[in-house]
Each structure stands twice: as structure tokens, then as C-alpha cells.
Scaffold this active site. Structure first.
Site, PDB file in Angstrom:
ATOM      1  CE1 TYR A   1      -3.140  -3.271   0.493  1.00 10.28           C
ATOM      2  CE2 TYR A   1      -4.617  -1.965   1.535  1.00 10.28           C
ATOM      3  CZ  TYR A   1      -4.509  -2.749   0.858  1.00 10.28           C
ATOM      4  OH  TYR A   1      -5.112  -3.715   0.362  1.00 10.28           O
TER       5      TYR A   1
ATOM      6  CG  ASP B   1      -1.217 -20.246   2.397  1.00 10.89           C
ATOM      7  OD1 ASP B   1      -0.436 -20.216   3.365  1.00 10.89           O
ATOM      8  OD2 ASP B   1      -0.716 -21.052   1.462  1.00 10.89           O
TER       9      ASP B   1
ATOM     10  CE  LYS C   1       2.024 -18.368   0.559  1.00 13.05           C
ATOM     11  NZ  LYS C   1       1.776 -18.906  -0.135  1.00 13.05           N
TER      12      LYS C   1
ATOM     13  CG  ASP D   1      -7.518  -3.710   2.840  1.00  8.52           C
ATOM     14  OD1 ASP D   1      -8.418  -3.907   3.494  1.00  8.52           O
ATOM     15  OD2 ASP D   1      -7.275  -3.329   1.670  1.00  8.52           O
TER      16      ASP D   1
END
Ligand code: NAI
Length: 333
Positions: free
Chosen positions: A124, A204, A171, A228
Site C-alpha cells: 500500500y 493461506d 507468508k 485488509d
């Protein structure tokens, strides 16, 4: 001493839900004064800017704002006022408590967790460029400073609110440097809070676990993009965006907001549900140290939901926005 709060009614249903929430907060016993300011399209028309200095100065002076939804044009026009506010005021922590309400159909009526999202960097940062035609690069920025600051915020929040576990979501198996740094900072900070359990999950897997066994989570800590997405996923577990509160918090101020949009389809009809902004108002009262008033509002709201007689259209009832507000005020003890 009275608290002065910057009130940004916002667009669409914003003015309707804001006036309902103002009415309820004023009935709670908290001494508050409002400074009404405009942002977005309304401010552009009146002051030539979507984020006028006058508004920013008001938030910096009062340190607290309550904000309705702001319409953001898609693909053209001005950039998001929400992102602008977060960046300008360095509101680095995004807080999304996720809890079901009585009599609102949802998948997990017992769920009670909090999502803490880093609000200032990651993808972002908006650093994108065309390398050659047909190839675009978007930069993911992760810093030790911001990762440490948000991890500390999550643990301090957990300590203050008596929560037992913080789970970092990442991740780092693929993005070994960027998410690896985020995870290292989390682990370093966690050592200062031995009474709070610290664990981590790959994003995930975390999403699958949220859908299958969400009760294993207490406080979740995420970078900006994962945060988000996951915070909206969590809202969906308890009935949707029209119900859950949100806050953006930094050293210079805090903006408590409805996380849903301006709902142009129902604007001006007095049918919007003010619950999301009301719950953000409860968070705001707690932030201001007005715990008693916060609890009074929350108890009254829960009573109205438990009785189930006065419910807005989105949650299966027929009550109008102002009727819901009146019911909450009347339920206050
Ligand atoms: P939206 O959240 O405004 O509406 C989606 C659906 O949910 C609509 O059917 C709407 O009627 C319903 N809804 C939303 N809030 C409700 C409430 N309080 N009570 C009852 N029903 C409610 O999302 P949409 O249509 O994607 O966005 C509309 C505008 O809002 C866009 O310009 C968007 O950029 C902006 N927006 C602003 C946000 C903010 O200021 N925080 C957040 C999300 C969108």
C-alpha cells in the site's frame, strides 16, 4: 472535562448513521462536544481539497475523530480519503474487533477476536511503475521500525484488554526477507510479554483455519494487505461489514470509523444500520477513558439486539435508523 471530537459525517448514509450515533453517545453520560468537518467530495466542492487542512488540524488538535463512510471514485477522480488520512496522520494501527451480535444470523455466534493490521506500508505504499510496456513493478515495503511498532501495539492492546494470545499471520516461507522481517520483529517483541502466548501461521492456512475453526484465534497481527483482506473475511464470519467497528490509531490521533461504504443504494431513506459506527463509537469512548459510558452504550445496544424487536432491514427487521437509535437510548440504564 468534556472531550472535543472531530465528527466527519461522510457521504451517502454517513450523515444518517452519524446523527444516530451522536444521539446515543450524548445520552451515555460522556461529556462530548463535536467539531463537524467534511472530507471527500463534499470538501472538494466547499474547500477545493478532499482532505482540507482545517480537518487535519481539527483531528491533530482533538486527537480523536469519528468518521462516517466516504465515497471513493473507482479508477478515476481523487484518491481514497481514508488512505490519505492514515498516511497524513501516521495512523499506523488498524483495529478491527470481530464479535457476533445476538439475533443476527451468522456463522459463528460465539466468535470474539481482534484483527490488528499494520496500516502504513507493505504494497500500500503505492510505489508502482512500468518497467517496460507490459511489465509493471509494485514494491512491497516492510521495515523493522513499522513491524516492531505494530507488534508492540498488538501486545500492549492484548495486555490492556486481558487477551491471551497473539498470532502473527505471514507468508515468510515464500517472502523470506520481507515477511521474514515482519515475523522476526514479532518474535523479538513477544519476548517482552511472557504472559501472552505468541504463535504464527502462514496466511493461506490462517484463512482456512478462520473458516473452519476461528475460535482458536484471539488477537491476529498482519501486514497491511493480508490485514485488509483477512479483516473483511472475519467481519463475514459474524454477519458482515454493517456491524463490526474499526479504528485507525497513531501517536498523533485516532480515527474511529464505520468500515462499510457510503451505501448509495439506500442513502437518504433512513433505513441504514448505524451499528458499525456505534460500535466504533464505543471503541472511541474506551480510548478516551470513558469506560462507564462505553459500557452503558454497549449494554443498551446488546439489549436491543437480544430483545430482537427493533432491528434494521439489513438484519431482518423493519426499524428505521432513527427508531433503532431511540431504542438504544431508551434501553440505557
Ligand atoms: P457499501 O458498503 O457502501 O455497500 C455494500 C452493500 O451493503 C449495499 O447493498 C449497502 O446498502 C449495504 N450496506 C452498507 N452499509 C450498510 C449499513 N450501515 N446498513 C445497511 N446496509 C448497508 O459498499 P460499496 O457499494 O462497494 O461502496 C459504496 C461507496 O463507499 C464507494 O464509493 C466506496 O469507495 C465507498 N467505501 C467507503 C469506505 C469508507 O469510507 N470506509 C469503505 C468501503 C467503501
Amino acid at each position: 472535562m468534556a472531550h472535543t471530537i472531530t465528527l466527519i459525517p461522510g457521504d451517502g448514509i454517513g450523515p444518517e448513521v452519524s446523527s444516530a450515533v451522536v444521539r446515543i453517545i450524548e445520552a451515555s453520560g460522556a461529556e462530548v462536544e463535536w467539531e463537524t468537518k467534511y472530507a471527500g467530495a463534499q470538501a472538494l466542492e466547499k474547500f477545493g481539497s478532499t482532505l482540507p487542512d482545517d480537518l487535519l488540524e481539527s483531528i491533530v488538535r482533538n486527537k480523536v475523530a469519528l468518521k462516517g463512510p466516504i465515497t471513493t471514485p473507482v479508477g478515476k477522480g481523487f484518491t481514497s480519503v481514508n488512505v490519505g488520512l492514515r498516511k497524513t496522520l501516521d495512523l499506523y494501527a488498524n483495529l478491527r474487533p470481530v464479535r457476533a451480535l445476538p439475533n443476527v444470523p451468522c456463522r459463528y455466534p460465539e466468535l470474539d477476536l481482534v484483527v490488528v493490521r499494520e496500516n502504513t506500508e507493505d504494497l500500500y505504499s503505492g510505489l508502482e511503475h512500468v518497467v517496460v510496456p507490459g511489465v509493471v513493478e509494485s514494491l512491497k515495503i516492510i521495515t523493522e521500525k513499522a513491524s516492531t511498532r505494530i507488534a508492540r501495539y498488538a501486545f500492549e492492546f492484548s495486555r490492556r484488554e486481558g487477551r491471551g494470545k497473539v498470532t502473527a499471520v505471514h507468508k515468510a516461507n515464500i517472502m523470506k526477507l520481507s515477511d521474514g522481517l515482519f515475523l522476526d520483529c514479532f518474535r523479538n517483541v513477544s519476548r517482552d510479554y511472557p504472559e501472552i502466548e505468541a504463535d504464527d501461521k502462514i496466511v493461506d492456512n490462517a484463512c482456512m483455519q478462520l473458516v473452519m475453526r476461528p475460535e482458536q484465534f484471539d488477537v491476529m497481527l498482519l501486514e497491511n494487505l493480508y490485514g485488509d483482506i483477512v479483516s473483511d473475511l472475519c467481519a463475514g464470519l459474524v454477519g458482515g461489514l454493517g456491524l463490526v467497528p474499526g479504528a485507525n490509531i497513531g501517536e498523533r490521533g485516532a480515527v474511529f470509523e464505520a468500515v462499510h461504504g457510503s451505501a448509495p443504494d439506500i442513502a437518504g431513506q433512513n433505513v441504514a444500520n448505524p451499528t458499525a459506527l456505534l460500535q466504533s463509537g464505543v471503541l472511541m469512548l474506551r480510548h478516551l477513558g470513558e469506560r462507564e459510558a462505553a459500557e452503558r452504550v454497549e449494554r443498551a445496544m446488546l439489549k436491543v439486539y437480544r430483545e430482537g424487536k427493533v432491528r434494521t432491514r439489513d438484519v431482518g427487521g423493519t426499524a428505521r435508523t432513527n427508531e433503532f437509535a431511540r431504542a438504544v437510548v431508551e434501553a440505557m440504564e
